[in-house]
Design an enzyme around this catalytic site. Structure first.
Site, PDB file in Angstrom:
ATOM      1  N   LEU A 104       0.874  -1.160   0.000  1.00  0.00           N
ATOM      2  CA  LEU A 104       0.000   0.000   0.000  1.00  0.00           C
ATOM      3  C   LEU A 104       0.919   1.219   0.000  1.00  0.00           C
ATOM      4  CD1 LEU A 104      -2.775  -0.881   2.649  1.00  0.00           C
ATOM      5  CD2 LEU A 104      -2.902  -1.038   0.158  1.00  0.00           C
ATOM      6  N   ASP A 105       0.564   2.229  -0.784  1.00  0.00           N
ATOM      7  CA  ASP A 105       1.381   3.444  -0.834  1.00  0.00           C
ATOM      8  C   ASP A 105       1.545   4.031   0.566  1.00  0.00           C
ATOM      9  OD1 ASP A 105       1.385   3.088  -3.541  1.00  0.00           O
ATOM     10  OD2 ASP A 105      -0.178   4.569  -3.929  1.00  0.00           O
ATOM     11  N   LYS A 106       2.567   4.825   0.732  1.00  0.00           N
ATOM     12  CA  LYS A 106       2.855   5.418   2.042  1.00  0.00           C
ATOM     13  C   LYS A 106       1.659   6.193   2.585  1.00  0.00           C
ATOM     14  CE  LYS A 106       6.346   8.224   4.422  1.00  0.00           C
ATOM     15  NZ  LYS A 106       7.600   9.016   4.266  1.00  0.00           N
TER      16      LYS A 106
END
Length: 244
Positions: A104-106
């Site tokens: 998952l993106d930051k």
């Protein structure tokens, strides 16, 4: 029958590092078949020997499975030189070799599976299995029925082919005093290209403002988990995932 060192057995069972379990042994907190054992190199048979540490029976568990409600600001990696990783949120969790299943993106929040079961992770992430992932999306602008149809039929995101068929449901369009609007959409996709959800909404002219994963296959985010909190998966959840 196979024998292993006692300190390795205790560490693999999630009681701590080798040095930590050696401390338990020195304090006389570990017994094997009713006899206190002080030496970490003592060989035991996990299948037949009864091991108790600090009054609790110890059984060997090979694989561990955790549900994490990932908050923004953490990277989905086992280590990173410049940012905190999701594993830093599971510092006290039993299990060796844990890693996040997928990324998952930051700045993305929500469901993230943490495990050390490589075979299960491969199956869940394999493009051949088309495991469905559902996201809650808040996007800039008014998403229309035509936009939803594009998302569902496939859009151009700079890859060789359009995105695979998806499911898109408009939850609401929130007007703004400034004249713009924010749309809430639930999107389900069965592939996992880099920044895919953000790229799909960019393709319809509705940049993503907030993104949260709600489910992965049969596993849905526990609503009782606060951001940054985690819990072990139930036997039923594990069994369902292994059928994906």
């Amino acid at each position: 029958m196979k024998t292993v060192r006692l300190d390795k057995f205790l560490s693999d069972a999630g009681l701590g590092t080798r040095s930590q379990v050696k401390t338990f042994l020195k304090k006389g907190a570990v017994s094997v078949n009713g006899t206190v054992v002080l030496k970490p190199e003592t060989k035991i048979c996990p299948e037949t020997d009864a091991v108790i540490c600090r009054g609790v029976p110890v059984t060997h568990t090979e694989f561990f499975y955790y549900m994490l409600n990932k908050p923004a600001g953490f990277v989905s990696a086992t280590e990173d030189k410049s940012a905190a990783t999701v594993l830093s949120l599971l510092k006290d969790a039993p299990g060796r070799g844990l890693f996040p299943v997928g990324r998952l993106d930051k700045d993305t929040e929500g469901l993230l599976l943490i495990t050390n079961d490589g075979a299960l992770a491969h199956r869940l992430l394999s493009p051949r299995h088309h495991v469905e992932k559902t996201y809650y999306v808040r996007a800039a602008g008014s998403v229309t029925a035509a936009d939803l149809e594009k998302l569902e039929s496939g859009v151009e995101i700079g890859e060789k082919a359009l995105t695979l068929p998806a499911k898109a449901k408009l939850l609401s369009v929130i007007p703004s005093p400034e004249g713009s609007a924010v749309s809430e959409v639930e999107l389900s996709i069965c592939e996992g290209k880099y920044h895919q959800v953000k790229r799909m909404f960019h393709a319809i002219g509705a940049p993503v403002l907030f993104l949260k994963r709600l489910s992965m296959g049969s596993l849905s985010l526990d609503e009782n988990l606060a951001p940054g909190a985690f819990r072990p998966l139930t036997p039923e959840e594990i069994a369902a995932l292994k059928k994906e």
